[in-house]
Design a protein around this motif. Sequence first.
Motif, PDB file in Angstrom:
ATOM      1  N   ARG A   1       4.103   0.137  21.479  1.00  0.00           N
ATOM      2  CA  ARG A   1       3.701   1.146  20.796  1.00  0.00           C
ATOM      3  C   ARG A   1       2.193   0.890  19.841  1.00  0.00           C
ATOM      4  O   ARG A   1       2.177   2.238  18.965  1.00  0.00           O
ATOM      5  N   THR A   2       2.188  -0.508  19.313  1.00  0.00           N
ATOM      6  CA  THR A   2       1.400  -0.554  18.323  1.00  0.00           C
ATOM      7  C   THR A   2      -0.066  -0.740  19.568  1.00  0.00           C
ATOM      8  O   THR A   2      -1.225  -0.399  18.405  1.00  0.00           O
ATOM      9  N   GLN A   3       0.010  -0.856  20.416  1.00  0.00           N
ATOM     10  CA  GLN A   3      -1.319  -1.462  21.188  1.00  0.00           C
ATOM     11  C   GLN A   3      -2.574  -0.583  20.797  1.00  0.00           C
ATOM     12  O   GLN A   3      -2.347   0.454  21.208  1.00  0.00           O
ATOM     13  N   VAL A   4      -3.349  -0.784  20.556  1.00  0.00           N
ATOM     14  CA  VAL A   4      -4.595  -0.057  20.329  1.00  0.00           C
ATOM     15  C   VAL A   4      -5.192  -0.034  22.363  1.00  0.00           C
ATOM     16  O   VAL A   4      -5.712  -0.502  22.233  1.00  0.00           O
ATOM     17  N   LYS A   5      -5.198   1.669  22.301  1.00  0.00           N
ATOM     18  CA  LYS A   5      -5.691   1.507  23.875  1.00  0.00           C
ATOM     19  C   LYS A   5      -6.816   1.653  23.769  1.00  0.00           C
ATOM     20  O   LYS A   5      -7.927   0.991  25.567  1.00  0.00           O
ATOM     21  N   ARG A   6      -7.588   3.062  23.204  1.00  0.00           N
ATOM     22  CA  ARG A   6      -8.726   2.458  23.004  1.00  0.00           C
ATOM     23  C   ARG A   6      -9.621   1.774  21.932  1.00  0.00           C
ATOM     24  O   ARG A   6     -10.010   1.794  21.120  1.00  0.00           O
TER      25      ARG A   6
ATOM     26  N   THR B   1      -6.342   3.372   5.360  1.00  0.00           N
ATOM     27  CA  THR B   1      -8.021   3.616   5.792  1.00  0.00           C
ATOM     28  C   THR B   1      -8.772   3.033   4.953  1.00  0.00           C
ATOM     29  O   THR B   1      -8.993   4.093   3.954  1.00  0.00           O
TER      30      THR B   1
ATOM     31  N   MET C   1     -17.990   6.885  12.771  1.00  0.00           N
ATOM     32  CA  MET C   1     -17.826   5.876  11.127  1.00  0.00           C
ATOM     33  C   MET C   1     -17.950   4.371  11.359  1.00  0.00           C
ATOM     34  O   MET C   1     -16.530   3.819  12.539  1.00  0.00           O
TER      35      MET C   1
ATOM     36  N   TYR D   1     -15.285   1.402   9.898  1.00  0.00           N
ATOM     37  CA  TYR D   1     -14.010   1.501   8.883  1.00  0.00           C
ATOM     38  C   TYR D   1     -13.020   0.131   9.189  1.00  0.00           C
ATOM     39  O   TYR D   1     -13.101  -0.408   9.993  1.00  0.00           O
TER      40      TYR D   1
ATOM     41  N   SER E   1      -8.993  -0.002   9.249  1.00  0.00           N
ATOM     42  CA  SER E   1      -7.433   1.177   9.434  1.00  0.00           C
ATOM     43  C   SER E   1      -6.851   0.017   9.823  1.00  0.00           C
ATOM     44  O   SER E   1      -6.224  -0.596   9.955  1.00  0.00           O
ATOM     45  N   VAL E   2      -4.752   0.113   9.278  1.00  0.00           N
ATOM     46  CA  VAL E   2      -3.792   0.221   9.765  1.00  0.00           C
ATOM     47  C   VAL E   2      -2.797   1.021   9.774  1.00  0.00           C
ATOM     48  O   VAL E   2      -3.046   1.965   8.947  1.00  0.00           O
ATOM     49  N   VAL E   3      -2.033   0.996  11.042  1.00  0.00           N
ATOM     50  CA  VAL E   3      -1.063   2.703  11.354  1.00  0.00           C
ATOM     51  C   VAL E   3       0.011   1.389  11.032  1.00  0.00           C
ATOM     52  O   VAL E   3      -0.181  -0.209  12.054  1.00  0.00           O
TER      53      VAL E   3
ATOM     54  N   LEU F   1       4.743   1.101  11.748  1.00  0.00           N
ATOM     55  CA  LEU F   1       5.535   1.824  12.506  1.00  0.00           C
ATOM     56  C   LEU F   1       7.392   1.318  12.155  1.00  0.00           C
ATOM     57  O   LEU F   1       7.142   0.467  11.403  1.00  0.00           O
TER      58      LEU F   1
ATOM     59  N   SER G   1      -0.692  -2.388  13.113  1.00  0.00           N
ATOM     60  CA  SER G   1      -1.950  -2.595  13.429  1.00  0.00           C
ATOM     61  C   SER G   1      -2.689  -2.128  12.702  1.00  0.00           C
ATOM     62  O   SER G   1      -2.960  -1.806  11.642  1.00  0.00           O
ATOM     63  N   ALA G   2      -4.139  -2.735  13.536  1.00  0.00           N
ATOM     64  CA  ALA G   2      -5.458  -2.274  12.501  1.00  0.00           C
ATOM     65  C   ALA G   2      -6.478  -2.092  13.563  1.00  0.00           C
ATOM     66  O   ALA G   2      -6.618  -2.821  14.904  1.00  0.00           O
ATOM     67  N   LYS G   3      -7.680  -2.134  13.235  1.00  0.00           N
ATOM     68  CA  LYS G   3      -8.480  -1.470  13.548  1.00  0.00           C
ATOM     69  C   LYS G   3      -9.584  -1.708  12.680  1.00  0.00           C
ATOM     70  O   LYS G   3      -9.722  -0.882  12.218  1.00  0.00           O
TER      71      LYS G   3
HETATM   72  C1  LIG Z   1     -12.235   6.813   9.553  1.00  0.00           C
HETATM   73  C2  LIG Z   1     -12.095   6.895  11.173  1.00  0.00           C
HETATM   74  C3  LIG Z   1     -12.254   7.597  11.587  1.00  0.00           C
HETATM   75  C4  LIG Z   1     -12.575   8.261  12.844  1.00  0.00           C
HETATM   76  N1  LIG Z   1     -12.895   8.809  13.622  1.00  0.00           N
HETATM   77  C5  LIG Z   1     -12.268   9.173  15.203  1.00  0.00           C
HETATM   78  C6  LIG Z   1     -12.675  10.419  15.874  1.00  0.00           C
HETATM   79  O1  LIG Z   1     -13.536  11.027  15.411  1.00  0.00           O
HETATM   80  N2  LIG Z   1     -12.854  10.710  16.955  1.00  0.00           N
HETATM   81  C7  LIG Z   1     -11.434   9.526  17.896  1.00  0.00           C
HETATM   82  O2  LIG Z   1     -10.825   9.493  18.929  1.00  0.00           O
HETATM   83  N3  LIG Z   1     -11.110   8.705  17.420  1.00  0.00           N
HETATM   84  C8  LIG Z   1     -11.809   8.086  15.295  1.00  0.00           C
HETATM   85  N4  LIG Z   1     -11.356   7.177  15.223  1.00  0.00           N
HETATM   86  C9  LIG Z   1     -10.732   5.932  15.854  1.00  0.00           C
HETATM   87  C10 LIG Z   1      -8.890   6.647  15.944  1.00  0.00           C
HETATM   88  O3  LIG Z   1      -7.670   6.406  14.569  1.00  0.00           O
HETATM   89  C11 LIG Z   1      -8.133   6.218  17.053  1.00  0.00           C
HETATM   90  O4  LIG Z   1      -8.330   4.489  16.799  1.00  0.00           O
HETATM   91  C12 LIG Z   1      -8.177   6.750  17.850  1.00  0.00           C
HETATM   92  O5  LIG Z   1      -7.630   7.667  18.242  1.00  0.00           O
HETATM   93  C13 LIG Z   1      -8.192   5.935  19.434  1.00  0.00           C
HETATM   94  O6  LIG Z   1      -6.296   5.873  19.708  1.00  0.00           O
HETATM   95  P1  LIG Z   1      -5.676   5.141  20.687  1.00  0.00           P
HETATM   96  O7  LIG Z   1      -5.655   6.208  22.348  1.00  0.00           O
HETATM   97  O8  LIG Z   1      -6.373   3.865  21.417  1.00  0.00           O
HETATM   98  O9  LIG Z   1      -4.157   5.058  20.087  1.00  0.00           O
HETATM   99  P2  LIG Z   1      -3.051   6.414  20.630  1.00  0.00           P
HETATM  100  O10 LIG Z   1      -2.356   5.799  21.494  1.00  0.00           O
HETATM  101  O11 LIG Z   1      -3.782   6.789  19.678  1.00  0.00           O
HETATM  102  O12 LIG Z   1      -2.662   4.857  19.650  1.00  0.00           O
HETATM  103  C14 LIG Z   1      -1.423   3.567  19.889  1.00  0.00           C
HETATM  104  C15 LIG Z   1      -0.998   2.839  19.124  1.00  0.00           C
HETATM  105  O13 LIG Z   1      -2.816   2.461  18.932  1.00  0.00           O
HETATM  106  C16 LIG Z   1      -2.817   1.661  17.073  1.00  0.00           C
HETATM  107  N5  LIG Z   1      -4.251   2.427  16.826  1.00  0.00           N
HETATM  108  C17 LIG Z   1      -4.357   3.343  16.974  1.00  0.00           C
HETATM  109  N6  LIG Z   1      -5.316   3.712  15.803  1.00  0.00           N
HETATM  110  C18 LIG Z   1      -5.618   3.261  14.854  1.00  0.00           C
HETATM  111  C19 LIG Z   1      -6.085   2.556  13.757  1.00  0.00           C
HETATM  112  N7  LIG Z   1      -6.569   4.006  13.671  1.00  0.00           N
HETATM  113  N8  LIG Z   1      -5.911   1.939  13.163  1.00  0.00           N
HETATM  114  C20 LIG Z   1      -5.015   1.365  13.233  1.00  0.00           C
HETATM  115  N9  LIG Z   1      -3.989   1.459  14.138  1.00  0.00           N
HETATM  116  C21 LIG Z   1      -4.176   2.353  15.652  1.00  0.00           C
HETATM  117  C22 LIG Z   1      -1.756   2.388  16.280  1.00  0.00           C
HETATM  118  O14 LIG Z   1      -0.242   1.484  16.304  1.00  0.00           O
HETATM  119  C23 LIG Z   1      -0.475   3.113  17.545  1.00  0.00           C
HETATM  120  O15 LIG Z   1       0.577   3.989  17.333  1.00  0.00           O
HETATM  121  C24 LIG Z   1     -11.020   6.862  13.698  1.00  0.00           C
HETATM  122  C25 LIG Z   1     -10.671   6.246  12.680  1.00  0.00           C
HETATM  123  C26 LIG Z   1     -10.849   6.268  11.541  1.00  0.00           C
HETATM  124  C27 LIG Z   1     -10.258   4.691  10.950  1.00  0.00           C
END
Ligand SMILES: Cc1cc2nc3c(=O)[nH]c(=O)nc-3n(C[C@H](O)[C@H](O)[C@H](O)COP(=O)(O)OP(=O)(O)OC[C@H]3O[C@@H](n4cnc5c(N)ncnc54)[C@H](O)[C@@H]3O)c2cc1C
Length: 221
Positions: A10-15, A86, A102, A104, A106-108, A110, A163-165
Amino acid sequence: MTTNNQPTPRTQVKRLPERGAYDHETIYSILDQAFLCHVGFVADGQPFVIPTGYGRAEDTLYIHGSTASRMLRSLEKSIPVCVTVTLLDGLVLARSAFHHSMNYRSVVILGSATVVAEREEKLRALRAVSEQIIPGRWDYVRQPSEQELKATIVLALPLAEASAKIRTGPPHDEAEDYALEIWAGVLPLHTVVEEPATDPELRVAVPCPAHVRSYLAPGRR
Ligand SMILES: Cc1cc2nc3c(=O)[nH]c(=O)nc-3n(C[C@H](O)[C@H](O)[C@H](O)COP(=O)(O)OP(=O)(O)OC[C@H]3O[C@@H](n4cnc5c(N)ncnc54)[C@H](O)[C@@H]3O)c2cc1C
């Protein structure tokens, strides 16, 4: 976050997964630079994301508030919760509209929270929240009365799945766009602490204490 610093499914950052981190050191260093979080939960089928203060003590995040708060009354039932923190460090201005971003940290988090009922732990948690917001304030002010303690719910959320990003650095443009005559770079942003404004109701000339005068803004600690 687990003991071996690996994400859970659940906490794996995908993008852009290289921006993700799952170790205590990174996650706690971000949490300790801030004091505002957004708490996401579902009540009666409706998602809410509520901004609030927090404090970290070791492996626990504490939030507090009125016994009348819907957020706290919902979370005390140990329902699933998502807390985000954030720190915005800058605007990343690219040559193309598409590559704007941006910087940044950030921490999520769960999990689910539990009520802190025991008096001494409740006071320790309230101190943690207060000290996170403005270090040195708790010992300076009148301590909570029994009535005030009763009117306050404190919840503890274990920092067990998080997670942190982090994004740093200049924009990443398309190779051909680097030839364009368009200004690109980073506009750094941070919170500024202004001069303290004394309460006009102050009865005597109380000096402004050091913990106010030397306050460091979130992200700058
Ligand atoms: C200030 C700020 C501005 C941003 N602006 C944009 C934007 O305009 N458009 C955009 O698409 N994304 C933006 N992001 C990034 C966004 O937070 C997600 O990381 C992004 O949507 C990709 O998520 P995912 O599909 O990889 O993961 P998801 O499937 O959404 O998440 C999977 C897991 O990854 C972890 N995760 C995801 N993102 C974060 C995070 N930011 N910090 C810590 N853990 C995380 C969590 O544990 C989550 O459960 C921004 C982040 C910040 C902090």
